[in-house]
Design a protein around this motif. Sequence first.
Motif, short mmCIF file in Angstrom:
data_model
loop_
_atom_site.label_atom_id
_atom_site.label_comp_id
_atom_site.label_asym_id
_atom_site.label_seq_id
_atom_site.Cartn_x
_atom_site.Cartn_y
_atom_site.Cartn_z
N TYR A 1 -9.65 0.99 -6.66
CA TYR A 1 -8.41 0.59 -6.03
C TYR A 1 -8.66 -1.02 -6.32
O TYR A 1 -7.06 -1.37 -6.50
CB TYR A 1 -9.07 0.65 -4.40
N ILE B 1 1.12 3.41 -3.40
CA ILE B 1 -0.06 3.80 -4.08
C ILE B 1 -0.13 5.17 -4.05
O ILE B 1 -0.76 6.23 -5.31
CB ILE B 1 -1.59 3.61 -2.76
N ASP C 1 1.11 -1.29 -0.21
CA ASP C 1 0.37 -0.05 0.21
C ASP C 1 1.18 1.18 -0.07
O ASP C 1 0.74 2.69 -0.65
CB ASP C 1 -0.99 0.17 1.56
N LYS D 1 -9.75 2.48 -1.43
CA LYS D 1 -9.60 1.89 0.04
C LYS D 1 -10.13 1.94 0.93
O LYS D 1 -10.85 1.02 2.25
CB LYS D 1 -8.26 2.27 0.10
#
Length: 297
Positions: free
Chosen positions: A153, A54, A51, A67
Amino acid sequence: MSNLFTLRLSIALGGILLVATGLAQASSNNTRYAVVDKEGQPLPDYVLPSDTLIPDEPNAEQILYGKRLLNETKTLMPDNVGSHMNCNSCHIEQGTKPYGAPYINTFNSFPQINPRAERMFSLEDRINGCMQRSMNGKPLDEDSNEMQSMIAYMKWLAQDVPHGGRVQIDNSGPIDKSLVPDPDRGKAIYALQCAACHGSNGEGKRDASGTMAFPPLWGDESFNLGAGMARTYKAAAFIKYNMPMGVNTHGGWGEGEVLNDQDAVDVAHYFTHQPRPDYPAKIYDFPSGNRPKDFRD
Ligand code: HEC
Ligand code: HEC
């Protein structure tokens, strides 16, 4: 019975083990899977992205909002969500866990024929299916920022896998559907293996701040009768590989497999058949009459 020991351990250490689960998630970004194209030919491996990557994306804000929506669905979309659950109450580890309804192949698998509706479904249709059934709520506008952010996402999670390509990760694990459920045995297993987290009446458990920490399994705040999870064998397959959360006999934390197939079928039948909201439109499911045997009338 060795399960009794694991159970006591689970109750005593429940909190600590959940922390351990969190750590396992944070360190899982070297996980790799093989990928095949439509013809079954190999493509480069898929590496589960962290993550922390991102923010490098041009639409980082949208992906991060998606998310959050999947994790805090009830809080962020109170008008659309009827249950006291989040998408990731069922899509384990934010949709990255094998056998835990992962989102990894989702973006690349749609549009597809939906077996329940027997017609073509876009990804928006499929998300609204979970919205109306699993979340016992109202569909989102397809063009809404919320819908498109959740899809962003899922698209990010698919990484560079081309449309039609398939990461070799299974959405659900195998379960013996010939087993006949024994609800009395299921009730005893529930008390022993599940009630500590999900409550004696399936009502779920909140933390000190009032946030639902363990989602409800039945009652007004749970998923409705139209949800896949309301079906004995679908629920059994989920439970066998994911529950009781934070306990397992081998492998990493939280991979389940404490219950055998019969245990999973018994406890699944027990909790799915407790009172829960109806979904009247389920009469239109499987219109050609080819209903699975665990279909809920
Ligand atoms: C009660 C559990 C539960 C909740 C809550 C839930 N889902 Fe699901 N979802 C499932 C299950 C189980 C499946 C797989 C169904 C099947 O086997 O056909 C699924 C399938 C899906 C799929 C199709 C995945 C694919 O690759 O085929 C999408 C997309 C999806 N869910 C999105 C969501 C979103 C978004 C939310 C929240 C708004 C949500 N789900 C909430 C249980 C749940
Ligand atoms: C140590 C706590 C714990 C135990 C014990 C436990 N669960 Fe869960 N369960 C969770 C958590 C936490 C989630 C939500 C998923 C997440 O946050 O990753 C969950 C989610 C679920 C879900 C999907 C969401 C919902 O509300 O429907 C089902 C079904 C479920 N559990 C069934 C069971 C069953 C059946 C047992 C007993 C065999 C069990 N669980 C034991 C913690 C637990």
